[in-house]
Design a protein around this motif. Structure first.
Motif, PDB file in Angstrom:
ATOM      1  N   GLN A  86     -10.961  -4.401 -11.371  1.00 35.65           N
ATOM      2  CA  GLN A  86     -10.907  -4.530 -10.004  1.00 35.65           C
ATOM      3  C   GLN A  86     -10.555  -3.350  -9.569  1.00 35.65           C
ATOM      4  N   ALA A  87      -9.815  -2.424  -9.899  1.00 39.63           N
ATOM      5  CA  ALA A  87      -9.540  -1.167  -9.056  1.00 39.63           C
ATOM      6  C   ALA A  87     -11.078  -0.364  -9.079  1.00 39.63           C
TER       7      ALA A  87
ATOM      8  N   ALA B 232     -12.945  -1.844  -6.230  1.00 42.34           N
ATOM      9  CA  ALA B 232     -12.319  -1.405  -4.981  1.00 42.34           C
ATOM     10  C   ALA B 232     -13.193  -0.035  -4.662  1.00 42.34           C
TER      11      ALA B 232
ATOM     12  N   SER C 226      -3.492   1.482  11.815  1.00 39.61           N
ATOM     13  CA  SER C 226      -3.071   1.025  10.695  1.00 39.61           C
ATOM     14  C   SER C 226      -3.894   0.089  10.023  1.00 39.61           C
TER      15      SER C 226
ATOM     16  N   LEU D 102      -5.549   0.427   6.164  1.00 41.69           N
ATOM     17  CA  LEU D 102      -5.459  -0.326   4.986  1.00 41.69           C
ATOM     18  C   LEU D 102      -6.606  -0.156   4.204  1.00 41.69           C
TER      19      LEU D 102
ATOM     20  N   THR E   6      -6.293   1.972   0.849  1.00 46.29           N
ATOM     21  CA  THR E   6      -5.476   1.287  -0.092  1.00 46.29           C
ATOM     22  C   THR E   6      -5.937   1.616  -1.712  1.00 46.29           C
ATOM     23  N   PRO E   7      -7.365   1.415  -1.771  1.00 48.81           N
ATOM     24  CA  PRO E   7      -7.700   1.703  -3.202  1.00 48.81           C
ATOM     25  C   PRO E   7      -7.590   3.217  -3.483  1.00 48.81           C
TER      26      PRO E   7
ATOM     27  N   LEU F 138      -5.060   4.935  -2.794  1.00 49.37           N
ATOM     28  CA  LEU F 138      -3.915   5.680  -2.966  1.00 49.37           C
ATOM     29  C   LEU F 138      -3.222   5.044  -3.947  1.00 49.37           C
ATOM     30  N   GLY F 139      -2.168   5.929  -4.751  1.00 49.80           N
ATOM     31  CA  GLY F 139      -1.492   5.548  -5.923  1.00 49.80           C
ATOM     32  C   GLY F 139      -0.062   5.095  -5.426  1.00 49.80           C
ATOM     33  N   GLY F 140       0.420   4.393  -6.385  1.00 44.81           N
ATOM     34  CA  GLY F 140       1.818   3.859  -6.392  1.00 44.81           C
ATOM     35  C   GLY F 140       2.324   3.927  -4.813  1.00 44.81           C
ATOM     36  N   LEU F 141       3.442   5.085  -4.996  1.00 45.36           N
ATOM     37  CA  LEU F 141       4.045   5.178  -3.709  1.00 45.36           C
ATOM     38  C   LEU F 141       3.646   6.247  -2.832  1.00 45.36           C
ATOM     39  N   GLN F 142       2.380   6.694  -3.056  1.00 44.50           N
ATOM     40  CA  GLN F 142       1.628   7.669  -2.496  1.00 44.50           C
ATOM     41  C   GLN F 142       1.476   7.521  -0.902  1.00 44.50           C
TER      42      GLN F 142
ATOM     43  N   ARG G 289     -12.362  -0.682   9.418  1.00 48.30           N
ATOM     44  CA  ARG G 289     -11.558  -0.697   8.110  1.00 48.30           C
ATOM     45  C   ARG G 289     -12.336  -0.464   6.797  1.00 48.30           C
TER      46      ARG G 289
ATOM     47  N   GLN H 268     -12.687   2.651   3.644  1.00 47.13           N
ATOM     48  CA  GLN H 268     -12.751   2.548   2.420  1.00 47.13           C
ATOM     49  C   GLN H 268     -13.505   3.631   1.694  1.00 47.13           C
TER      50      GLN H 268
ATOM     51  N   ARG I  20       2.795  -2.694  -0.903  1.00 45.42           N
ATOM     52  CA  ARG I  20       1.268  -2.350  -0.496  1.00 45.42           C
ATOM     53  C   ARG I  20       0.384  -3.522  -0.555  1.00 45.42           C
TER      54      ARG I  20
ATOM     55  N   ALA J  32     -10.688  -7.499  -2.525  1.00 47.35           N
ATOM     56  CA  ALA J  32     -11.979  -6.438  -2.775  1.00 47.35           C
ATOM     57  C   ALA J  32     -11.064  -4.932  -2.450  1.00 47.35           C
ATOM     58  N   MET J  33      -9.769  -4.825  -1.996  1.00 51.00           N
ATOM     59  CA  MET J  33      -9.191  -3.561  -1.708  1.00 51.00           C
ATOM     60  C   MET J  33      -8.414  -3.126  -3.239  1.00 51.00           C
ATOM     61  N   GLY J  34      -8.819  -4.224  -4.156  1.00 50.84           N
ATOM     62  CA  GLY J  34      -8.232  -3.793  -5.351  1.00 50.84           C
ATOM     63  C   GLY J  34      -6.700  -4.441  -5.474  1.00 50.84           C
TER      64      GLY J  34
ATOM     65  N   HIS K 183       4.545  -4.230  10.033  1.00 50.17           N
ATOM     66  CA  HIS K 183       4.110  -3.785   8.713  1.00 50.17           C
ATOM     67  C   HIS K 183       4.840  -4.542   7.640  1.00 50.17           C
TER      68      HIS K 183
END
Lengths: 257, 327
Positions: A71-72, A75, A95, A99, A102-103, A105-109, A151, A155, B207, B221-223, B269
């Motif tokens: 999945q990652a 994306a 914002s 979004l 999103t794919p 960005l890591g964890g809390l980055q 958006r 990506q 997230r 689709a955004m993982g 958010h």
């Protein structure tokens, strides 16, 4: 089966059965980098089902190079703009576009300078810079569609799939969006976009895939796909088609009764 | 962001101190603090450590739990009317407690009631997960939750209906109103591990909830693993709400109203709303519990009654505001 290195998307023998009914049957095609492919067909022809299946969002048989990815990775390879334009909360336009990162960005980055650069570029492309701080839910339907296209652009994937992205846009923004997509294709990205406006599809797409009753009935250059016989058979319409100095002009005329 | 969190944290801290210092024993400020800090066997220490401290701690824990779970549930369902009780866990925990009261289990040992409530919550989670399936959508989760809630409510009514003992029946009714009175540190230690685990699970969802703003298809689709997110949401909510109901009874409206009020302050958010709602929930429950002590000190006003009394009109106000915006 693995995707050929020179294809952005490879689909073969793709079939979908929903509640005992086959809604997609043995669909196969490849999309190369730089292609802007328009997916056309009547309502219920299976366009949305095809796109959702090849994204791995629907249970399916057969192969899709995209659905085969984890999945990652998927994306990172493809952005998807669904037909249902959903923005659930009144978050600001910028914002919503963020979004799309999103794919990346890591964890809390937190978003990096590069993420913000992609977002700004996408806002500018879709002429949204002025309204970047407005709550997205307060915009008109067409404006929201542009936000969601932005958006998907943010990506920043090699492949972009969009389900009727220009429906509900005013003529200027329909043309501008098609030109944006064509521009992305010229930069080497690949696009698969379902459309109902055959005139815009014929003029801007490098290739059309025509669907009817869950199968691909034609696949090729717009002029070769939109022949009078096929139009009569698939859409029950007649059309005027001519290559002019301004490019391909295509105008549906009448319904065949 | 911190413009919202910092004031809320300060408010929660002030109310926590207030909760420690306000009570029928009428202790002075210095006296109370000395009793709390120094220890020993004095009555002041006993009041502070055995009565007021667990009460204030439970108010914070339960408020934060309900606020956080409410924000997560609304974010997942993309619906401002969602609340943590929606998945049937609080109703089933209440059923467990009611059975414990009815059978005398709660009287036979101190933790009988909360343990029976936790068992009820656990059964509800298993049932909801089995009904909603591993790959279902938000709609199947709502339907499963409604089914489990309705079953728990029916069984609770059945227990009350068949109860031969009027004292047990009235105890059940009072317990179901929700209260923090006469809770001990044992209750804190019982609920704390579940709440820490549950909050840790819910905290990871930010997230994914943000991405879900654009719908399940777009989020996938955004993982975002939407079915995993749903599983974590159900488990996390069950941990915090089950434990909260087990030690304090059903406290309504916190998980519904708090995220709703705070949403505009965090730019809507879903991720930012999580921690803001946790703090906001703590503030609301602390304030309601202090009010319960101050307004009618000798009438044992129930906490759940107060949150509902405050929450319902506030909610009506929000509905009216929404109608003005739409029409």
């Amino acid at each position: 089966m693995t995707a050929l290195p020179d294809s952005a998307l490879s689909v073969s023998q793709l079939s979908v059965t929903l509640q005992g009914k086959t809604v997609l049957r043995d669909v196969a095609f490849d999309i190369a980098p730089g292609e802007f492919v328009g997916l056309v067909g009547a309502n219920g022809a299976g366009k949305t089902t095809l796109m959702r299946a090849l994204l791995g969002l629907l249970p399916h048989e057969g192969e899709s190079s995209l659905a085969a990815l984890p999945q990652a990775a998927r994306a990172a390879q493809a952005a998807w703009m669904p037909q249902m334009r959903e923005i659930a909360w009144p978050i600001e336009v910028r914002s919503v576009v963020m979004l799309g990162r999103t794919p990346h960005l890591g964890g809390l980055q937190k978003p990096s300078a590069e993420d913000r650069r992609h977002v700004e570029a996408a806002l500018e492309r879709m002429e949204l810079t002025e309204m970047r701080h407005r709550p997205a839910t307060q915009l008109s339907g067409g404006e929201q569609a542009r936000v969601l296209i932005a958006r998907a652009l943010a990506q920043d994937t090699p492949l972009l799939l969009a389900d009727e992205p220009i429906a509900g846009l005013d003529p200027a923004h329909q043309i501008a969006t098609m030109q944006t997509f064509a521009g992305l294709a010229r930069q080497g990205k690949s696009l698969l976009v379902s459309l109902h406006d055959l005139g815009l599809a014929a003029r801007h797409c490098t290739r059309l895939i025509l669907m009817s009753e869950g199968t691909v009935v034609a696949d090729g250059a717009p002029e070769d796909v939109l022949t009078p016989e096929r139009l009569a058979q698939v859409f029950s319409i007649t059309a005027f088609c001519q290559r002019t100095g301004e490019g391909l002009v295509y105008q549906p005329l009448d319904v065949i009764r | 962001m911190s413009r919202v969190l910092a004031p809320l944290a300060l408010l929660a801290l002030l109310l926590f101190a207030g909760s420690l210092l306000i009570g029928p024993a009428g202790l002075g400020l210095a006296e109370s603090l000395r009793g709390l800090m120094q220890g020993g066997d004095s009555p002041v220490t006993l009041v502070m450590r055995e009565i007021r401290l667990p009460r204030a701690l439970l108010a914070v824990m339960i408020g934060a739990s309900l606020g956080l779970a409410g924000a997560a549930m609304q974010g997942y369902l993309r619906n401002p009317l969602a609340e943590p009780g929606l998945i049937g866990v609080s109703g089933s925990a209440a059923l467990g407690a009611v059975i414990a009261i009815q059978t005398g289990l709660s009287a036979s040992f101190a933790l009988g009631l909360p343990l029976a409530a936790l068992a009820g919550a656990l059964l509800a989670v298993l049932l909801v997960m089995a009904l909603a399936g591993p790959r279902g959508t938000s709609l199947t989760l709502i339907l499963a939750g409604i089914a489990v809630s309705a079953l728990a409510a029916a069984l609770t009514s059945l227990v009350l209906n068949l109860s031969p003992n009027p004292f047990a029946a009235s105890e059940i009714v009072f317990w179901m109103m929700g209260s923090l009175e006469d809770r001990s540190m044992t209750h804190v230690w019982l609920a704390l591990p579940f709440m820490i685990v549950g909050m840790a699970l819910l905290a990871t969802l930010g997230r994914g909830l943000d991405a879900l703003t654009l719908g399940e298809d777009a989020a996938q689709a955004m993982g975002i693993h939407v079915s995993r997110l749903r599983l974590l949401l159900v488990l996390g909510t069950s941990c915090v709400v089950g434990a909260g109901t087990a030690v304090a009874g059903a406290i309504g409206f916190v998980g519904l109203v708090v995220p709703h009020i705070l949403r505009p302050l965090v730019g809507a958010h879903p991720s930012r709303l999580l921690w803001a709602s946790a703090l906001g929930g703590a503030v609301m429950v602390l304030a309601a519990d202090i009010a319960a002590r101050v307004i009618l000190p000798d009438r044992d006003l129930k906490l759940g009654v107060l949150t509902a009394l405050v929450g319902a009109p506030l909610f009506l106000h929000l509905i009216l505001k929404l109608r003005k915006e739409r029409f």
